[in-house]
Design an enzyme around this catalytic site. Sequence first.
Site, PDB file in Angstrom:
ATOM      1  CG  HIS A   1      20.542  19.669  62.991  1.00  0.00           C
ATOM      2  ND1 HIS A   1      21.450  20.416  63.877  1.00  0.00           N
ATOM      3  CD2 HIS A   1      20.983  18.812  63.047  1.00  0.00           C
ATOM      4  CE1 HIS A   1      22.488  20.104  64.601  1.00  0.00           C
ATOM      5  NE2 HIS A   1      22.325  18.458  64.109  1.00  0.00           N
TER       6      HIS A   1
ATOM      7  N   GLY B   1      23.391  13.717  63.389  1.00  0.00           N
ATOM      8  CA  GLY B   1      22.106  13.800  62.706  1.00  0.00           C
ATOM      9  C   GLY B   1      22.630  13.596  60.856  1.00  0.00           C
ATOM     10  CB  SER B   2      21.809  11.102  58.401  1.00  0.00           C
ATOM     11  OG  SER B   2      21.913  10.008  58.902  1.00  0.00           O
ATOM     12  N   GLY B   3      21.822  14.535  56.763  1.00  0.00           N
ATOM     13  CA  GLY B   3      21.442  15.289  56.421  1.00  0.00           C
ATOM     14  C   GLY B   3      22.386  16.634  56.554  1.00  0.00           C
ATOM     15  CG  HIS B   4      24.739  17.580  59.413  1.00  0.00           C
ATOM     16  ND1 HIS B   4      23.743  18.976  59.299  1.00  0.00           N
ATOM     17  CD2 HIS B   4      24.309  17.088  60.226  1.00  0.00           C
ATOM     18  CE1 HIS B   4      22.655  18.800  60.290  1.00  0.00           C
ATOM     19  NE2 HIS B   4      23.136  17.885  61.154  1.00  0.00           N
TER      20      HIS B   4
ATOM     21  CE  LYS C   1      27.625  18.337  64.625  1.00  0.00           C
ATOM     22  NZ  LYS C   1      27.374  16.692  64.318  1.00  0.00           N
TER      23      LYS C   1
ATOM     24  CG  ASP D   1      25.110  15.401  68.469  1.00  0.00           C
ATOM     25  OD1 ASP D   1      23.854  15.326  68.497  1.00  0.00           O
ATOM     26  OD2 ASP D   1      25.807  14.749  67.327  1.00  0.00           O
TER      27      ASP D   1
END
Lengths: 214, 214, 332, 332
Positions: free
Chosen positions: D219, D54-57, D105, D110
Amino acid sequence: MSLKVRDVAALIEKIGDVIEENKEFLTELDAAIGDGDHGLNMNKGFKVVKDKMNSTNIKDIGELFKLVGLTLIATVGGASGPLYGTAFMKGGMAVAGKTEVDMNDFIKIMDEAIKGIKMRGKAEAGDKTMIDALEPAFNALKEGVLKELPAVDILKNAREAALNGVNYTKEIAARKGRASYLGERSIGHQDAGATSSFLMIDAIYEFVKDNTKC
Amino acid sequence: MSLKVRDVAALIEKIGDVIEENKEFLTELDAAIGDGDHGLNMNKGFKVVKDKMNSTNIKDIGELFKLVGLTLIATVGGASGPLYGTAFMKGGMAVAGKTEVDMNDFIKIMDEAIKGIKMRGKAEAGDKTMIDALEPAFNALKEGVLKELPAVDILKNAREAALNGVNYTKEIAARKGRASYLGERSIGHQDAGATSSFLMIDAIYEFVKDNTKC
Amino acid sequence: MKKLINNPEVVVEEMMQGIVLAYPQYVRKLDCGNVLVRKDAPCVDKVALVSGGGSGHEPAHGGYVGKGMLDAAVAGAVFTSPTPDQVYEAIKAVAGDKGVLLIIKNYTGDVMNFEMAKEMAEMEGIRVESVVVNDDVAVENSTWTTGRRGIAGTVFVHKIAGAAAEAGEDLDKVKEVAEKVIANVRSMGMALTPCIVPAAGKPNFTLGENEMEIGMGIHGEPGTHREELKPADDITTHLMSKILEDMNLSHGDEVAVMVNGLGATPLMELFIVNRKVHELLNESGVKVYKTFVGEFMTSMEMAGCSVSLLKLDDELKALLDAPSDTPGFKVL
Amino acid sequence: MKKLINNPEVVVEEMMQGIVLAYPQYVRKLDCGNVLVRKDAPCVDKVALVSGGGSGHEPAHGGYVGKGMLDAAVAGAVFTSPTPDQVYEAIKAVAGDKGVLLIIKNYTGDVMNFEMAKEMAEMEGIRVESVVVNDDVAVENSTWTTGRRGIAGTVFVHKIAGAAAEAGEDLDKVKEVAEKVIANVRSMGMALTPCIVPAAGKPNFTLGENEMEIGMGIHGEPGTHREELKPADDITTHLMSKILEDMNLSHGDEVAVMVNGLGATPLMELFIVNRKVHELLNESGVKVYKTFVGEFMTSMEMAGCSVSLLKLDDELKALLDAPSDTPGFKVL
Ligand SMILES: Nc1ncnc2c1ncn2[C@@H]1O[C@H](COP(=O)(O)OP(=O)(O)O)[C@@H](O)[C@H]1O
Ligand SMILES: Nc1ncnc2c1ncn2[C@@H]1O[C@H](COP(=O)(O)OP(=O)(O)O)[C@@H](O)[C@H]1O
Ligand SMILES: [Mg+2]
Ligand SMILES: [Mg+2]
Ligand SMILES: [Mg+2]
Ligand SMILES: [Mg+2]
């Protein structure tokens, strides 16, 4: 009960509407013990499904299911994307080439769909996932057909069974999916995926009830 | 008025106490148009000054001022560290070797201190800085001595003049220091450094009043 | 105040310990204070660069100590200029045969404390020059006032003057290069949320849930004005217009871009700002030679960003591209 | 929601544009999706490494694309695993003669999405292997459940497997090295504040002014428990005790340390945490070979941190020290 291609398409569109209406609710459920995106992602997926159904010339129900499955896989992401996507893909294979489905077809679809979800996610009943709504619903369907109940009643029972399944997920700890990281702390919360599964079955029941001619 | 080394030390300790009491107030004033550290930093400096005065054997008032100045320079930081530090250093040079100071000495000290601040900070009266409290106070001191008023009255006038100076800083825009970045937006706020200068002069007045024997 | 700290009184000391433990391959700390110097200091055959300022701007300034950038960084209390004795110790520890350049941000406190240290070092026979960075276009440039603040553009001065020093240039030349960067770099910032000086324990200003401060300083100094929160593109357009107004860039000019996070703003948002910066430069025919997106000059946990543009010529380009190896800024 | 964004629906797309504009010397974006690949992809004579999530990391994972680390990073929606078709496109774009290693991960989403992509690529005759990172000791390790989450320790897998791939090792060897890192890395995190998924518009949990969440996921997944805010040393001691309990380190062992900020936590605080990490390791006779302090695997604007320890042997040390040149992780 007998549904033509365009009925099934209308039904899937209705499922999309229900997901949209419950977008925030599903997201909140997921936020409590997951990451808070279930409703957002499912809604994104079903929006694209709707567009695709409108712009594609679909010949049979197997093809329609494949379209829905592939679209969900390619747009939802997360855990529910591959799971629901696989469910529709596998379910569709059970009715490949058919332009009309009845209750027996629906049972075959559900059977394959659940098998697909289990294959993909390696979860079982009691792991606090969508399976806890789908499997009881599936059993209710089979039982209803054995008892030769009318379609609407069968679906009503399936809906009840799914709802009981959702409530059951409150009592158990998650063993699969993101909520499993919480262990015992996940008890007391209802599973987001089980809830979206219930909403789908509820939509099917409502659809068939409102179109009793079928 | 005549103050011995230990009186001046006690007076400086009192100034430190007043700064500590007003730590939050000064910091809030600085926060409004600066960076909100004036009270914190001054307090840190005067705490070390107190320790140093207690642990050092000081022979004369010039030396005492030098100790205070060096300590403020080495502990306060920011703008007020070098400015007040320089003020004490320069002021002390005006009374080098003296073990007792009177009002005339105090005027010399103030004169040199203000010159030191101007040299270091390149500010003038009207720039919305500590100078706007110190210079009017200095003028009041000189006037009081000319009029041959009693020490307590002279200091009272100096205190009033400093307070007026502080109030005047509310009306003007800053041209030096961090508040100058605000330009016109700094109008309406009183300057933190002018306020700490006023508090020091107020402390001197109170000290001399309470020790009228001197 | 939600901070991962032990005691507000010793945050700087504990941070310095944490830095030295993390990066023994880069820096060591002087015993006499919160001064980080290159592990191999003094490098006798090069000009030594000394910078610093209040703490709370990490990775500035300790993170820029290392090959190709600073020789020493002096850390004051949070948001408070370091004292002259500390700067003086830094100068003494790194001064080689070629003298020392002080890189000062234009704050009254920084300027006075560094200048006093310079006087002290000069009395010891050390040759010291200084430059003052004043890149923040949010503030009016005036000789009647303190003038402009120094903000994130300072990192370009560290990098480029550092490369010149590492290349063996003499003090006059390194100073000249530093001043060229200062003459050609402009920045402006904005904030979405305040930050908390640990010793104060509360924010030194507040912003409404839907408010932002434009022209924010890196110590929480108020900016030009407050307004309602806007989309990132609008904010970026405003910052850029102020910067470009002041820069006189022509079609075909080349710049380096720095999009700097103030502390709490995620990289995601900085990249969204960067997108618009490039779009605007592209529209005005200005070429971007190199871009830096990240946290370079922070204000602890403040949310917001600044944008810096550095107009480049061939000399500055070569120095910008020269290798640097520091904890906070690496060019291979 | 105070964010520097334009429209919650397109944050990932605009971010990708901002990344590509910032770093054309490192990455390019595939036309078919939010996939960043090395500018020079495919590098035919090396194993290609593909990761993502996911994005945001950020800087994970796009920031780790470049020499010595990843060949491709696939970005899903914020906090949502990317879809199989995107991963499949990434695999196709970077696959050379030596095959592809997926670094996943351990999240159900995922794992499933990457595995489906693997199946798709294998049907095309591309050799694909995968490893699953599960370093988070906050979660019980069990074969009956999903097991442990993958968090910041993943960056060590990128770095070290990336170095092995860059050195020309074959797929089996690169996979073996990746699995060695996974077997030897343990992490745990905590949060002081939540973050906001832009599309949701509000935090997915709340914490009291004096509360923190221990064992926080990246998350926003809840951790092991909530408790009253404590001093940094106490928090660090707790995280470290959980990590060490699980690691079986002996006197004389060497580790790499990563103190990772979740997004809003200033470097100052991370260094204060690092100070205690080193103190505790020193007390147990464990030697720190190298330390990384910064933001490596974030949760947007969440405040908090994670600590990761990687037990090293000579092989891992050499690979950790090998050069890497990516926007988010540079080793000279
Ligand atoms: N292994 C699995 N098998 C079946 N269903 C699962 C599995 N893992 C997760 N789920 C379902 O997926 C739901 C979460 O979906 P979603 O939020 O979209 O995924 P993610 O956790 O990746 O954010 C859970 O509520 C659960 O019902
Ligand atoms: N150039 C100057 N000359 C005289 N006084 C100044 C000057 N610059 C700042 N000051 C004084 O210093 C005060 C601020 O002190 P302080 O907060 O300690 O410094 P900083 O701005 O570095 O944080 C101002 O309120 C002002 O009175
Ligand atoms: Mg989810
Ligand atoms: Mg101040
Ligand atoms: Mg200050
Ligand atoms: Mg998700």
